[in-house]
Design a protein around this motif. Structure first.
Motif, mmCIF file in Angstrom:
data_model
loop_
_atom_site.group_PDB
_atom_site.id
_atom_site.type_symbol
_atom_site.label_atom_id
_atom_site.label_comp_id
_atom_site.label_asym_id
_atom_site.label_seq_id
_atom_site.Cartn_x
_atom_site.Cartn_y
_atom_site.Cartn_z
ATOM 1 N N ARG A 12 3.697 -8.587 7.207
ATOM 2 C CA ARG A 12 2.277 -8.275 7.368
ATOM 3 C C ARG A 12 1.453 -9.559 7.444
ATOM 4 O O ARG A 12 0.521 -9.658 8.237
ATOM 5 N N ALA A 65 -5.211 -4.493 0.280
ATOM 6 C CA ALA A 65 -4.405 -3.304 0.584
ATOM 7 C C ALA A 65 -3.704 -3.415 1.942
ATOM 8 O O ALA A 65 -2.673 -2.763 2.166
ATOM 9 N N TYR A 66 -4.235 -4.237 2.843
ATOM 10 C CA TYR A 66 -3.612 -4.423 4.160
ATOM 11 C C TYR A 66 -2.133 -4.780 4.023
ATOM 12 O O TYR A 66 -1.298 -4.295 4.771
ATOM 13 N N GLU A 69 0.140 -1.687 3.365
ATOM 14 C CA GLU A 69 0.168 -0.559 4.300
ATOM 15 C C GLU A 69 1.580 -0.386 4.846
ATOM 16 O O GLU A 69 2.219 -1.348 5.254
ATOM 17 N N GLY A 70 2.055 0.857 4.812
ATOM 18 C CA GLY A 70 3.389 1.169 5.319
ATOM 19 C C GLY A 70 4.490 0.982 4.291
ATOM 20 O O GLY A 70 5.646 1.306 4.546
#
Length: 125
Positions: A12, A65-66, A69-70
């Motif tokens: 990420r 939070a990015y 994610e996933g």
């Protein structure tokens, strides 16, 4: 699982950095570390502390939070692999699968329908 999480966070991080057109050097400067540290984060050789995640999120203009994610989907897939590995390691399971595929298409469908109906009967009872 910790390694999977670190790898996910690193992917990420790399994705967002590249999307913004930043080099590892530029991102490192914004966070007060050397570019080698960013390399290590991206390849999951080093773990990111909560404070470092905060700095990276600020530099990359995303919420913390990015990075997560996933992750739930990743954990679910990992759990399924672990559970499936145990089930398929049993001789009984391998014998059942072999026998199933030796049947013709129509009997296979009927057997599958039967198995599903038996499972449904247990859930209700």
């Amino acid at each position: 699982m910790a390694d999977d999480i670190d790898m996910h966070l690193g992917r990420r991080l790399r994705r967002r950095r590249r999307l913004l057109g930043l080099t590892q050097q530029e991102l490192a400067r914004a966070c007060g570390v050397r570019f080698q540290q960013i390399q290590k984060y991206e390849c999951a050789a080093n773990r990111m502390s909560a404070a470092r995640l905060w700095q990276l999120a600020e530099a990359l203009e995303v919420p913390v939070a990015y990075f997560f994610e996933g992750l739930s989907e990743l954990r679910a897939k990992s759990r399924l692999r672990e559970e499936g590995g145990e089930v398929f390691a049993r001789k009984e399971t391998r014998d059942l699968v072999r026998a199933y595929y030796q049947l013709g298409e129509r009997p296979r469908r009927r057997l599958l329908d039967l198995a599903k109906s038996l499972h449904g009967g247990e859930a209700e009872g």
